[in-house]
Design a protein around this motif. Structure first.
Motif, PDB file in Angstrom:
ATOM      1  N   ILE A  65       0.847  -1.051   0.077  1.00 58.31           N
ATOM      2  CA  ILE A  65       0.003   0.017   0.047  1.00 58.31           C
ATOM      3  C   ILE A  65       1.029   1.246   0.133  1.00 58.31           C
ATOM      4  N   GLN A  85       0.065   7.133   1.198  1.00 60.11           N
ATOM      5  CA  GLN A  85      -1.209   7.675   0.225  1.00 60.11           C
ATOM      6  C   GLN A  85      -1.387   9.032   0.591  1.00 60.11           C
ATOM      7  N   THR A  86      -1.787   9.875  -0.548  1.00 60.18           N
ATOM      8  CA  THR A  86      -2.443  10.891  -0.159  1.00 60.18           C
ATOM      9  C   THR A  86      -3.873  10.932  -0.454  1.00 60.18           C
ATOM     10  N   LEU A  87      -4.486  11.410   0.792  1.00 55.30           N
ATOM     11  CA  LEU A  87      -6.022  11.266   0.914  1.00 55.30           C
ATOM     12  C   LEU A  87      -6.700  12.517   0.951  1.00 55.30           C
ATOM     13  N   THR A 135      -6.563  17.665   2.056  1.00 58.52           N
ATOM     14  CA  THR A 135      -5.706  16.637   1.561  1.00 58.52           C
ATOM     15  C   THR A 135      -4.317  16.351   2.333  1.00 58.52           C
ATOM     16  N   THR A 175      -1.043  13.602   3.191  1.00 56.82           N
ATOM     17  CA  THR A 175      -0.288  12.253   2.856  1.00 56.82           C
ATOM     18  C   THR A 175       0.003  11.481   4.128  1.00 56.82           C
ATOM     19  N   TRP A 209       2.512   4.676   5.859  1.00 53.55           N
ATOM     20  CA  TRP A 209       2.137   3.252   6.103  1.00 53.55           C
ATOM     21  C   TRP A 209       1.787   3.083   7.362  1.00 53.55           C
ATOM     22  N   LYS A 233      -6.504  -2.822  -5.208  1.00 58.19           N
ATOM     23  CA  LYS A 233      -5.151  -2.230  -5.457  1.00 58.19           C
ATOM     24  C   LYS A 233      -4.871  -1.154  -4.478  1.00 58.19           C
ATOM     25  N   PRO A 234      -3.594  -0.789  -4.312  1.00 57.67           N
ATOM     26  CA  PRO A 234      -3.092   0.129  -3.481  1.00 57.67           C
ATOM     27  C   PRO A 234      -3.997   1.420  -3.187  1.00 57.67           C
ATOM     28  N   GLY A 235      -4.401   2.013  -4.261  1.00 60.68           N
ATOM     29  CA  GLY A 235      -5.235   3.288  -4.314  1.00 60.68           C
ATOM     30  C   GLY A 235      -6.702   3.039  -3.837  1.00 60.68           C
ATOM     31  N   GLN A 236      -7.210   1.839  -3.481  1.00 59.85           N
ATOM     32  CA  GLN A 236      -8.571   1.767  -3.309  1.00 59.85           C
ATOM     33  C   GLN A 236      -8.699   1.653  -2.006  1.00 59.85           C
ATOM     34  N   LEU A 237      -8.456   2.537  -1.134  1.00 61.72           N
ATOM     35  CA  LEU A 237      -8.595   2.579   0.222  1.00 61.72           C
ATOM     36  C   LEU A 237     -10.147   2.467   0.869  1.00 61.72           C
TER      37      LEU A 237
END
Length: 481
Positions: free
Chosen positions: A266, A269-271, A284, A286, A289, A342-346
């Motif tokens: 993962i 990740q930027t959320l 927004t 970051t 992990w 996938k990693p971006g599908q949080l």
């Protein structure tokens, strides 16, 4: 057959009993979720060495379980059979816990020896407390429904301990974290000083606020050979053990690599979070992990706690075995779904995990309530009661599952080329994904089939057993106080 009537336990005693699993899971959640990454990324062992050490140690420690169970069944004290072990074991557990999570300034071989010695000492002392504590589930009350409620609170305590570790351990242990550690090694050591103090207080709450009520029949004459003979001829217990071992594989494979999955698959990740949330997290940002896995594990424990609190009501409505089957099926499907994420599908990762947590969390509570039923079944069938042995042998089987699951997960990681603190190959990343999804799901299906097809103790059978045992105890003058 009419339902047997028993005295209801007070809320204070139930609540106090739950503190034992809270204390236990301060260690167990660390071992399940973070020990692997502690040994590979902080302590400095290779994945192969750490996997072999954890697998061998936990499997070997499991052979100590029946010894403690037999000792507990034969212990006589003014505090009962099982409570004294909690009193005298809690401080040594806290001290050895600090040593286990201390990184010595040794060479590679010296570190490995130190890890074997401290981890094995921790597990032995943990066993000497946790088996008597768990066996208390069979002697605090003879009522199967009250045991389900008590087991639910026991696991509510377990999930509370898991929440504490998931939410606080990494923030406490990191450099400049809550404890002001100047190194990650110092952070882990200081964290376990605090965890040790909390565990001692929690175990003492159990000791001073619970009572053992169910005693073996007064005329019972037994021996180690008879107890072991009763155990291996207890059909429902053997079936439950087979289902439990595969269930533990299901949990252990996934749990041991969750931190690695987030760190290497993962990643950061930027959320963008909604504006209505607190200003400190809205907008927004970051996320590291460490933050992502802390939220993942914490939400897992919180929702598992909710599930454990709700399961007595569901189990009373549909029965314990059907409740287990329904909840486990949903948890297995939720686990398998991670293969496609996938990693971006949080949002999907956390959402599907939430469904799996709220349905998978209560499963252990139901299993332990059913283990208590197998104790009653053995007494009903043979006229002898060996609560400590049955619970300790049950924990023995679980530790074999945890030990093998932990070792296999790290050995599989090593086999696909995993190297700690380096960018992983596509093959290694694919291995992490499979260990998080389809491998544990397959083991879950095996566990579910064993329980569905072979476990015989349904609600009607347990009502009959409880009624018969109550009449026997009243005739014997040995009714619960």
């Amino acid at each position: 057959m009419a339902n047997a009537s028993f005295e209801r336990l007070g809320a204070r005693e139930k609540f106090a009993y739950g503190f034992g699993d809270l204390a236990s899971c301060l260690y167990w959640q660390t071992i399940s979720a973070y020990l692997a990454i502690f040994y590979t990324d902080i302590f400095g062992l290779t994945a192969l060495a750490a996997g072999a050490m954890m697998g061998l140690s936990r499997s070997a420690d499991a052979f100590f379980d029946p010894v403690i169970g037999l000792l507990g069944d034969r212990t006589k004290s003014r505090w009962g059979k099982f409570r004294p072990y909690i009193l005298w074991g809690c401080v040594p557990l806290a001290m050895v816990g600090v040593l286990t999570f201390t990184v010595p300034d040794f060479g590679e071989k010296g570190k490995l020896i130190y890890a074997y010695l401290t981890f094995n000492a921790l597990m032995l002392i943990y066993t000497a407390i946790n088996i008597p504590y768990t066996a208390m589930l069979g002697v605090i009350t003879p009522d199967p429904n009250e045991r389900t409620a008590l087991s639910s609170i026991k696991f509510a305590g377990a999930f509370a301990g898991g929440i504490i570790i998931s939410a606080t351990l990494l923030p406490m242990a990191k450099v400049g974290g809550w404890l002001g550690a100047t190194s990650v090694r110092q952070g882990w050591q200081l964290s376990f000083v605090i965890i040790g103090i909390a565990s001692v207080i929690s175990f003492l709450i159990v000791f001073f606020n619970t009572k053992e009520r169910v005693q073996p029949p007064k005329a019972q004459k037994t021996s180690v050979a008879k107890d072991l003979g009763d155990l291996v001829t207890n059909g429902p217990w053997l079936i439950l053990v087979a289902a439990t071992v595969s269930f533990i594989f299901f949990v252990a494979l996934r749990g041991n690599i969750t931190a690695h999955y987030f760190k290497y698959y993962i990643g950061r990740q930027t959320l963008t979070l909604p504006a209505f949330l607190p200003a400190s997290i809205a907008g927004t940002q970051t996320w590291s992990w460490e933050s992502l896995v802390s939220v993942f594990n914490t939400s897992n424990q919180v929702l598992s706690l909710v599930g454990a609190l709700l399961v007595p009501f569901f189990a009373r409505r549909v029965g314990r075995k059907p409740a287990f089957v329904i909840l486990f099926a949903v948890a297995i499907l939720s686990t398998a779904a991670f293969y496609f994420l996938k990693p971006g599908q949080l949002l999907l990762i956390y959402g599907i995990n939430a469904l799996g947590s709220i349905t998978g969390g209560p499963l252990s509570a139901l299993l332990w309530a059913m283990y208590a039923d197998t104790v009653d079944y053995a007494e009903w069938k043979t006229g002898r009661r060996a609560t400590g042995l049955i619970f300790s042998a049950s924990i023995f089987s679980q530790k074999q599952g945890w030990g093998i699951g932990a070792g296999v997960s790290l050995i599989l990681m090593n086999s696909v080329g995993f190297i700690a603190n380096q960018a992983q190959t596509p093959e290694s990343l694919n291995g992490l994904v499979r260990l998080m999804s389809i491998f544990p799901a397959a083991l879950g299906v095996l566990s579910l089939l064993i329980l569905m097809l072979f476990y015989p103790l349904n609600e009607a059978m347990m009502s009959r057993i409880s009624h018969d045992l109550k009449l026997r105890r009243e005739a014997d003058g040995n009714a619960p106080a």
